[in-house]
Motif scaffolding. Structure first.
Motif, PDB file in Angstrom:
ATOM      1  N   MET A   1       0.823  -1.207   0.000  1.00 25.15           N
ATOM      2  CA  MET A   1       0.000   0.000   0.000  1.00 25.15           C
ATOM      3  C   MET A   1       0.851   1.247   0.000  1.00 25.15           C
ATOM      4  SD  MET A   1      -3.134  -0.983   2.553  1.00 25.15           S
ATOM      5  CE  MET A   1      -3.917   0.586   2.209  1.00 25.15           C
ATOM      6  N   ALA A   2       2.140   1.052   0.395  1.00 29.48           N
ATOM      7  CA  ALA A   2       3.036   2.214   0.411  1.00 29.48           C
ATOM      8  C   ALA A   2       3.341   2.705  -0.992  1.00 29.48           C
ATOM      9  CB  ALA A   2       4.336   1.867   1.149  1.00 29.48           C
ATOM     10  N   ASP A   3       3.089   1.833  -2.002  1.00 29.34           N
ATOM     11  CA  ASP A   3       3.352   2.219  -3.374  1.00 29.34           C
ATOM     12  C   ASP A   3       2.204   2.986  -4.008  1.00 29.34           C
ATOM     13  OD1 ASP A   3       5.772   0.919  -3.189  1.00 29.34           O
ATOM     14  OD2 ASP A   3       4.922  -1.016  -3.845  1.00 29.34           O
ATOM     15  N   LEU A   4       1.138   3.245  -3.282  1.00 23.99           N
ATOM     16  CA  LEU A   4       0.019   4.006  -3.826  1.00 23.99           C
ATOM     17  C   LEU A   4       0.460   5.423  -4.164  1.00 23.99           C
ATOM     18  CD1 LEU A   4      -2.885   2.953  -1.424  1.00 23.99           C
ATOM     19  CD2 LEU A   4      -2.602   2.277  -3.815  1.00 23.99           C
ATOM     20  N   PRO A   5      -0.147   6.003  -5.193  1.00 23.13           N
ATOM     21  CA  PRO A   5       0.177   7.410  -5.492  1.00 23.13           C
ATOM     22  C   PRO A   5      -0.097   8.286  -4.277  1.00 23.13           C
ATOM     23  CG  PRO A   5      -1.074   6.417  -7.281  1.00 23.13           C
ATOM     24  CD  PRO A   5      -1.078   5.433  -6.166  1.00 23.13           C
ATOM     25  N   LEU A   6       0.665   9.360  -4.164  1.00 24.49           N
ATOM     26  CA  LEU A   6       0.574  10.204  -2.974  1.00 24.49           C
ATOM     27  C   LEU A   6      -0.816  10.807  -2.805  1.00 24.49           C
ATOM     28  CD1 LEU A   6       2.106  11.410  -0.605  1.00 24.49           C
ATOM     29  CD2 LEU A   6       2.762  13.324  -2.075  1.00 24.49           C
ATOM     30  N   HIS A   7      -1.432  11.282  -3.878  1.00 24.50           N
ATOM     31  CA  HIS A   7      -2.738  11.922  -3.738  1.00 24.50           C
ATOM     32  C   HIS A   7      -3.816  10.906  -3.344  1.00 24.50           C
ATOM     33  CE1 HIS A   7      -2.810  10.412  -7.918  1.00 24.50           C
ATOM     34  NE2 HIS A   7      -4.134  10.388  -7.774  1.00 24.50           N
ATOM     35  N   VAL A   8      -3.666   9.632  -3.784  1.00 24.08           N
ATOM     36  CA  VAL A   8      -4.616   8.604  -3.381  1.00 24.08           C
ATOM     37  C   VAL A   8      -4.483   8.307  -1.890  1.00 24.08           C
ATOM     38  CG1 VAL A   8      -5.321   6.201  -3.708  1.00 24.08           C
ATOM     39  CG2 VAL A   8      -4.678   7.609  -5.681  1.00 24.08           C
ATOM     40  N   THR A   9      -3.232   8.264  -1.406  1.00 23.15           N
ATOM     41  CA  THR A   9      -2.991   8.012   0.010  1.00 23.15           C
ATOM     42  C   THR A   9      -3.566   9.129   0.873  1.00 23.15           C
ATOM     43  OG1 THR A   9      -0.929   6.911  -0.616  1.00 23.15           O
ATOM     44  CG2 THR A   9      -1.222   7.453   1.706  1.00 23.15           C
ATOM     45  N   VAL A  10      -3.380  10.385   0.402  1.00 24.07           N
ATOM     46  CA  VAL A  10      -3.927  11.534   1.132  1.00 24.07           C
ATOM     47  C   VAL A  10      -5.453  11.429   1.220  1.00 24.07           C
ATOM     48  CG1 VAL A  10      -4.258  14.029   1.053  1.00 24.07           C
ATOM     49  CG2 VAL A  10      -1.995  13.059   0.593  1.00 24.07           C
ATOM     50  N   LEU A  11      -6.094  11.117   0.093  1.00 25.76           N
ATOM     51  CA  LEU A  11      -7.547  10.986   0.099  1.00 25.76           C
ATOM     52  C   LEU A  11      -8.000   9.843   0.999  1.00 25.76           C
ATOM     53  CD1 LEU A  11      -8.512  11.593  -3.657  1.00 25.76           C
ATOM     54  CD2 LEU A  11      -8.960  13.076  -1.696  1.00 25.76           C
ATOM     55  N   LEU A  12      -7.229   8.757   1.034  1.00 29.14           N
ATOM     56  CA  LEU A  12      -7.591   7.628   1.869  1.00 29.14           C
ATOM     57  C   LEU A  12      -7.574   8.006   3.346  1.00 29.14           C
ATOM     58  CD1 LEU A  12      -8.218   4.612   2.216  1.00 29.14           C
ATOM     59  CD2 LEU A  12      -5.743   4.185   2.203  1.00 29.14           C
ATOM     60  N   LEU A  13      -6.550   8.717   3.778  1.00 31.72           N
ATOM     61  CA  LEU A  13      -6.461   9.130   5.177  1.00 31.72           C
ATOM     62  C   LEU A  13      -7.544  10.145   5.534  1.00 31.72           C
ATOM     63  CD1 LEU A  13      -2.574   9.410   5.573  1.00 31.72           C
ATOM     64  CD2 LEU A  13      -4.079   7.641   6.491  1.00 31.72           C
ATOM     65  N   LEU A  14      -7.814  11.079   4.612  1.00 28.65           N
ATOM     66  CA  LEU A  14      -8.892  12.043   4.869  1.00 28.65           C
ATOM     67  C   LEU A  14     -10.246  11.348   4.941  1.00 28.65           C
ATOM     68  CD1 LEU A  14      -7.901  15.049   2.560  1.00 28.65           C
ATOM     69  CD2 LEU A  14      -7.910  15.004   5.052  1.00 28.65           C
ATOM     70  N   PHE A  15     -10.424  10.407   4.020  1.00 28.77           N
ATOM     71  CA  PHE A  15     -11.712   9.705   3.994  1.00 28.77           C
ATOM     72  C   PHE A  15     -11.920   8.868   5.249  1.00 28.77           C
ATOM     73  CE2 PHE A  15     -14.334   6.018   2.790  1.00 28.77           C
ATOM     74  CZ  PHE A  15     -15.477   6.678   2.365  1.00 28.77           C
ATOM     75  N   ALA A  16     -10.840   8.340   5.819  1.00 27.45           N
ATOM     76  CA  ALA A  16     -10.964   7.517   7.026  1.00 27.45           C
ATOM     77  C   ALA A  16     -11.583   8.318   8.165  1.00 27.45           C
ATOM     78  CB  ALA A  16      -9.607   6.959   7.433  1.00 27.45           C
ATOM     79  N   ARG A  17     -11.102   9.552   8.381  1.00 32.58           N
ATOM     80  CA  ARG A  17     -11.651  10.343   9.491  1.00 32.58           C
ATOM     81  C   ARG A  17     -12.979  10.976   9.111  1.00 32.58           C
ATOM     82  NH1 ARG A  17      -8.376  14.885  12.939  1.00 32.58           N
ATOM     83  NH2 ARG A  17      -6.993  13.066  13.142  1.00 32.58           N
ATOM     84  N   VAL A  18     -13.037  11.631   7.942  1.00 33.22           N
ATOM     85  CA  VAL A  18     -14.263  12.320   7.546  1.00 33.22           C
ATOM     86  C   VAL A  18     -15.398  11.326   7.363  1.00 33.22           C
ATOM     87  CG1 VAL A  18     -15.336  13.739   5.758  1.00 33.22           C
ATOM     88  CG2 VAL A  18     -13.002  14.227   6.491  1.00 33.22           C
ATOM     89  N   GLY A  19     -15.127  10.189   6.743  1.00 34.42           N
ATOM     90  CA  GLY A  19     -16.159   9.180   6.539  1.00 34.42           C
ATOM     91  C   GLY A  19     -16.677   8.619   7.847  1.00 34.42           C
ATOM     92  N   ALA A  20     -15.762   8.398   8.818  1.00 35.76           N
ATOM     93  CA  ALA A  20     -16.202   7.882  10.116  1.00 35.76           C
ATOM     94  C   ALA A  20     -17.090   8.887  10.834  1.00 35.76           C
ATOM     95  CB  ALA A  20     -14.977   7.537  10.967  1.00 35.76           C
ATOM     96  N   VAL A  21     -16.746  10.182  10.729  1.00 37.02           N
ATOM     97  CA  VAL A  21     -17.582  11.213  11.354  1.00 37.02           C
ATOM     98  C   VAL A  21     -18.970  11.234  10.708  1.00 37.02           C
ATOM     99  CG1 VAL A  21     -17.869  13.689  11.710  1.00 37.02           C
ATOM    100  CG2 VAL A  21     -15.638  12.645  12.060  1.00 37.02           C
ATOM    101  N   VAL A  22     -19.010  11.230   9.368  1.00 36.20           N
ATOM    102  CA  VAL A  22     -20.292  11.292   8.664  1.00 36.20           C
ATOM    103  C   VAL A  22     -21.148  10.065   8.970  1.00 36.20           C
ATOM    104  CG1 VAL A  22     -21.369  11.288   6.382  1.00 36.20           C
ATOM    105  CG2 VAL A  22     -19.430  12.773   6.846  1.00 36.20           C
ATOM    106  N   MET A  23     -20.520   8.904   9.083  1.00 44.12           N
ATOM    107  CA  MET A  23     -21.276   7.672   9.313  1.00 44.12           C
ATOM    108  C   MET A  23     -21.815   7.555  10.739  1.00 44.12           C
ATOM    109  SD  MET A  23     -21.255   6.152   6.366  1.00 44.12           S
ATOM    110  CE  MET A  23     -21.459   4.395   6.451  1.00 44.12           C
ATOM    111  N   THR A  24     -21.326   8.396  11.666  1.00 45.59           N
ATOM    112  CA  THR A  24     -21.794   8.316  13.054  1.00 45.59           C
ATOM    113  C   THR A  24     -22.522   9.574  13.511  1.00 45.59           C
ATOM    114  OG1 THR A  24     -19.592   9.071  13.774  1.00 45.59           O
ATOM    115  CG2 THR A  24     -20.005   6.701  13.789  1.00 45.59           C
ATOM    116  N   LEU A  25     -22.470  10.655  12.737  1.00 45.81           N
ATOM    117  CA  LEU A  25     -23.175  11.875  13.126  1.00 45.81           C
ATOM    118  C   LEU A  25     -24.688  11.665  13.086  1.00 45.81           C
ATOM    119  CD1 LEU A  25     -21.322  14.854  11.404  1.00 45.81           C
ATOM    120  CD2 LEU A  25     -21.619  14.502  13.858  1.00 45.81           C
ATOM    121  N   PRO A  26     -25.436  12.374  13.932  1.00 51.30           N
ATOM    122  CA  PRO A  26     -26.900  12.334  13.812  1.00 51.30           C
ATOM    123  C   PRO A  26     -27.324  12.789  12.421  1.00 51.30           C
ATOM    124  CG  PRO A  26     -26.232  13.426  15.843  1.00 51.30           C
ATOM    125  CD  PRO A  26     -24.984  13.231  15.042  1.00 51.30           C
TER     126      PRO A  26
END
Length: 510
Positions: A1-26
């Protein structure tokens, strides 16, 4: 996974936190929203924030421990969303507390936010709070909190378990405090209401308290919920009312009850308490009772016409033993109405045959009877009219108390004046929100129970005017309240049965 393009890795990390917030918010985490829609919302928000937050995760994205970092981001986002969700649980908790106080805790509906089932009122308050937040733009604050979370919890750091646990405890305490604040007026109301209901049961043992409690509870709670709910939405502080409520209730309600007892006899007080129970049972007359009354009048007037005064006399002298009255036990239970019918038929047997004199005498008798049964209603209405004045008395006492502390700071004086004004508020609320409507409902119920007397008067006066018995009964049918009047065909069937019973009675007597 370390070979992923940098922008894909950035989106993955952002999506991990933002997606978790959206999936648990009222709202966003509602089961009614399909998972695909929630994922699309999370992905769209991630793409929208990537330009603003991408620079904060670039250095971390190149790290080989991508899986651990992604997991840490997901846990952080889920924790933030669940903390907000805990705060919103205050509405459901308040609804559950209120439902227990008003007897609606068994009315359950599915709860898409918390899962399982919740009382209907709790679900209503939850939805109302979510709609209010969306209308006020609170979801924009949530997005801002997501952005600022990267300052407090940088990407790549350890999971801030201690900080998150402390915030979760504070959120839980705040949610419970908010739920108790929302339910506090109803909890106090339940204590007062149940105490009053117990006192009424002691004063009037025949009062069916459990039958009375539920409709009375619902009407009062809707009033209190709307009044205090609007006050809270407008930014009001319930603590001011809560602090002043006990002594203001003691002053206003105590004075009102004392004046009520002082101004009325004990029988009137008991009849007033029984009348409060009676309004929730409604008028005792139903469609079948009106049909039976018309059939009874038909049998009596037919007997009178066929056999004269001698034939009807034995029936009206002892109606409880009469074969004409016995088929109608519900009518016989109303002794005042039976005596009304028998008295005027008896008067007609002694040559009072002028229909105008009969009509005038019956009208005066109906007015006299109505005035007697309305005495408890007038007493309750008088108490309702006096409650605003008693509220002013309580407010004046509060102002006197404030003037005695005129040397205190402005903040203290303001609180004392606010407490004094609670008296005026409480007096008006009790008068027009509770006692006045009860008096009005009692008047409607008693008015409805006078209709049979008008119906009897119409039939007897028409008979005295030499109209055929069938015509007199038809005129009486037209005086029956619209909601209870039998149709022409239904009345014909009832009269056929009454005619058959009359023939059988005459044959047995012969």
């Amino acid at each position: 996974m370390a070979d992923l393009p940098l922008h894909v890795t950035v989106l993955l990390l952002l999506f991990a936190r933002v997606g978790a917030v959206v999936m648990t918010l009222p709202i966003f985490s509602e089961e009614g929203i399909p998972v695909q829609i929630r994922l699309m919302m999370a992905l769209g928000l991630t793409l929208g924030l990537s330009g603003l937050l991408g620079a904060r995760v670039v250095a971390t994205a190149a790290d080989g421990a991508l899986i651990a970092t992604t997991l840490s981001e997901f846990v952080t986002g889920a924790a933030l969303g669940l903390i907000v969700r805990m705060l919103f649980s205050a509405a459901a908790t308040a609804g559950s507390l209120i439902s227990m106080q008003i007897g609606l805790s068994s009315v359950l509906v599915p709860d898409a936010l918390l899962g399982g089932q919740t009382p209907l009122l709790g679900r209503f308050l939850t939805v109302a709070s979510l709609v209010t937040c969306m209308a006020m733009g609170v979801h924009h604050l949530w997005i801002g909190a997501i952005i600022h979370s990267y300052d407090q919890f940088p990407v790549g750091g350890t999971i801030p378990t201690a900080d998150l646990a402390r915030v979760a405890l504070l959120a839980a305490a705040r949610a419970l405090d908010l739920a108790l604040s929302m339910a506090a007026p109803l909890i106090v109301y339940a204590l007062v209401f149940n105490s009053a209901l117990g006192l009424a049961a002691r004063l009037t043992p025949s009062l069916q308290v459990f039958f009375v409690a539920q409709p009375l509870n619902i009407g009062m709670v809707v009033t209190l919920l709307c009044v205090f709910g609007g006050f809270l939405i407008a930014g009001g502080n319930l603590s001011v009312i809560a602090e002043a409520l006990p002594h203001e209730i003691l002053t206003i309600a105590g004075a009102a009850i004392g004046a009520f007892i002082l101004g009325n006899s004990v029988p009137v007080v008991k009849r007033a308490l029984a009348g409060v129970a009676h309004i929730f049972r409604g008028p005792r007359w139903n469609e079948g009772d009106y049909r039976d009354l018309l059939a009874l009048l038909f049998a009596l007037l037919t007997t009178f016409r066929n056999g004269g005064g001698m034939a009807i006399e034995k029936h009206i002298d002892a109606p409880e033993e009469s074969a004409l009255f016995m088929p109608y036990p519900r009518l016989c239970a109303d002794t005042a109405l039976i005596h009304f019918i028998c008295d005027y038929l008896r008067m007609m047997t002694v040559n009072l045959e002028d229909p105008y004199q009969i009509a005038e005498a019956m009208e005066n008798d109906i007015e006299r009877h109505h005035a007697e049964v309305m005495v408890p209603q007038h007493a309750i209405q008088l108490m309702a009219d006096g409650l605003p004045a008693l509220g002013i008395v309580a407010a004046v006492l509060g102002v006197i108390n404030t003037m005695g502390s005129i040397d205190q700071p402005t903040q203290i004086l303001g609180a004392m004046i606010g407490s004094a004004l609670v008296g005026t508020f409480l007096g008006v609320l009790l008068a027009y929100g509770f006692v006045g409507p009860i008096a009005s409902k009692l008047q409607q119920t008693l008015d409805a129970e006078q209709k049979p007397y008008t119906l009897v008067k119409t039939a007897i006066v028409a008979y005295a005017q030499r109209m055929p018995v069938q015509v007199a009964i038809e005129l009486a049918r037209r005086m029956t309240p619209s909601g209870y009047a039998p149709s022409f065909g239904e009345l014909e069937q009832a009269l056929d049965v009454a005619r058959d019973e009359l023939v059988a009675t005459q044959a047995k007597a012969a």
